[in-house]
Design an enzyme around this catalytic site. Sequence first.
Site, PDB file in Angstrom:
ATOM      1  N   HIS A 154       0.766  -1.101   0.038  1.00 49.46           N
ATOM      2  CA  HIS A 154      -0.103  -0.004   0.014  1.00 49.46           C
ATOM      3  C   HIS A 154       1.062   1.124  -0.035  1.00 49.46           C
ATOM      4  CE1 HIS A 154      -3.747   2.277   1.591  1.00 49.46           C
ATOM      5  NE2 HIS A 154      -2.850   3.149   1.213  1.00 49.46           N
ATOM      6  N   HIS A 214       1.850   5.410  -1.741  1.00 51.54           N
ATOM      7  CA  HIS A 214       1.410   6.518  -2.463  1.00 51.54           C
ATOM      8  C   HIS A 214       2.771   7.015  -3.076  1.00 51.54           C
ATOM      9  CE1 HIS A 214      -2.558   6.710  -1.133  1.00 51.54           C
ATOM     10  NE2 HIS A 214      -2.149   6.210   0.255  1.00 51.54           N
ATOM     11  N   LYS A 274      -9.363  -0.029  -6.069  1.00 48.90           N
ATOM     12  CA  LYS A 274      -9.273   0.737  -4.853  1.00 48.90           C
ATOM     13  C   LYS A 274     -10.452   1.523  -4.202  1.00 48.90           C
ATOM     14  CE  LYS A 274      -7.641   2.228  -0.766  1.00 48.90           C
ATOM     15  NZ  LYS A 274      -6.674   3.207  -0.384  1.00 48.90           N
ATOM     16  N   HIS A 292     -10.546   1.424   1.612  1.00 50.37           N
ATOM     17  CA  HIS A 292      -9.980   2.527   2.840  1.00 50.37           C
ATOM     18  C   HIS A 292     -11.205   2.446   3.867  1.00 50.37           C
ATOM     19  CE1 HIS A 292      -8.505   6.109   4.487  1.00 50.37           C
ATOM     20  NE2 HIS A 292      -9.596   6.240   5.237  1.00 50.37           N
ATOM     21  N   HIS A 337      -4.666  -0.563   5.565  1.00 53.09           N
ATOM     22  CA  HIS A 337      -4.205   0.156   6.855  1.00 53.09           C
ATOM     23  C   HIS A 337      -4.986  -0.006   8.219  1.00 53.09           C
ATOM     24  CE1 HIS A 337      -6.992   3.327   5.357  1.00 53.09           C
ATOM     25  NE2 HIS A 337      -5.903   3.380   4.222  1.00 53.09           N
ATOM     26  N   ASP A 340       1.488   2.539   3.485  1.00 48.10           N
ATOM     27  CA  ASP A 340       0.620   3.678   3.261  1.00 48.10           C
ATOM     28  C   ASP A 340       1.746   5.006   3.404  1.00 48.10           C
ATOM     29  OD1 ASP A 340      -1.620   5.057   2.863  1.00 48.10           O
ATOM     30  OD2 ASP A 340      -2.291   5.294   4.885  1.00 48.10           O
TER      31      ASP A 340
HETATM   32  C1  NCD Z   1      -3.188   9.251   2.064  1.00 46.66           C
HETATM   33  C2  NCD Z   1      -2.600  10.169   1.036  1.00 46.66           C
HETATM   34  O1  NCD Z   1      -1.952  11.160   1.333  1.00 46.66           O
HETATM   35  O2  NCD Z   1      -2.894   9.839  -0.115  1.00 46.66           O
HETATM   36  N1  NCD Z   1      -3.309   9.682   3.244  1.00 46.66           N
HETATM   37  C3  NCD Z   1      -3.324   9.284   4.690  1.00 46.66           C
HETATM   38  O3  NCD Z   1      -3.263   9.804   5.672  1.00 46.66           O
HETATM   39  N2  NCD Z   1      -2.990   7.920   4.607  1.00 46.66           N
HETATM   40  C4  NCD Z   1      -4.423   8.585   1.756  1.00 46.66           C
HETATM   41  C5  NCD Z   1      -4.736   7.387   2.369  1.00 46.66           C
HETATM   42  O4  NCD Z   1      -4.525   6.114   2.021  1.00 46.66           O
HETATM   43  O5  NCD Z   1      -5.837   7.647   3.357  1.00 46.66           O
HETATM   44 ZN    ZN Z   2      -3.118   5.115   1.576  1.00 45.94          ZN
END
Ligand code: NCD
Ligand code: ZN
Length: 336
Positions: free
Chosen positions: A11, A13, A97, A134, A168, A240
């Site tokens: 997971h 970003h 997702k 999520h 998460h 995450d």
């Molecule tokens: C994530 C993001 O910044 O893209 N932020 C977070 O607080 N985890 C998005 C997500 O996974 O909720």
């Molecule tokens: Zn995330």
Amino acid sequence: MLSLQSPLDMHLHLREQDMLRTVAPLTAKSFAAAVVMPNLLQPVNSLDKVRAYCSAIKGAISTACEDVVFTPWMTLFFRNYSRAELIAARPEIIGVKLYPAGITTQSEAGVRDFDAIAATVALLEELDIPLLVHGESSGFVMDREAEFLQVYADLIRNFPRLRLVMEHISTAAALEFLDKHEQMAATVTLHHLMLTLDDMAGGLLQPHLFCKPIAKTPRDRDALRRAVLAGHPRLIFGSDSAPHPRHTKECCGCAAGIFSAPVALPMLAQIFDQAGRLEALQAFVRDNGLRFYGITPPDKTVCLQRKPWRVPENYGPVRPFLAGEELQWQLVDAEV
Ligand code: NCD
Ligand code: ZN
């Protein structure tokens, strides 16, 4: 020395443009593959967008480090897709997702009406495409994950063969729910193994520890930690890691997300080592994910050594998780 076979971040970003170029090489150094989230400014909600984003990621990594082995596993942002769209996308994605609309960073295009998603979820079940969720309601922030369990329960009842990932997880309640439902897996972040609400808001406010779902109680954190260290077979590491430039964190209206990519594996090694459970780390960072998703990662050996290093204060415009702290394990060949 600890060598891990093909560690995976299930997971992640990575963002776009300059941010992508800053953060993607850091993940590629530690991991053989990663599940890349689709919540870009323009959500990744078509096969064309998946392809364009995938090649941007590969380009960013190969420009920074030519020979590195790393595969981005792509996801589609949930919307109501047709059968033809999903059949076409299936070979190029690892899952779809789903974000409830507005619940976290860049999720405005998410689901508003959970009664209107059944047709697409039925297709995911039929085509055996995992659904990554999520899982937060729009209720009181400490209760959101527990409240959302009802949505998972409905999905499981209506779609008993759907492969469903709770992303998460941050509560003992989600863990208990997972144990009752064999068809599910859950990702667990590094920060939810370490933090409680107190770390973020118990003293001076710590914007770099603010993320969704927010860190919960000591009981929740300890339950997650115990289950992960005990080698729970359906708990999967997903960092995450969610980079935001400092000026969007250190301001009024702090963005949610913790950037943990550069410290993820060293800090996990430290936690497992301190618990006398280093031998359980390989399953958490690879085997459990592979078993659930039924995929094969590229071959890659990542070595760590027990040697202190100090986490940098910044990576480009981003402040990492554990900035300035001394960690006991480091990647071999890590440039620190
Ligand atoms: C994530 C993001 O910044 O893209 N932020 C977070 O607080 N985890 C998005 C997500 O996974 O909720
Ligand atoms: Zn995330």
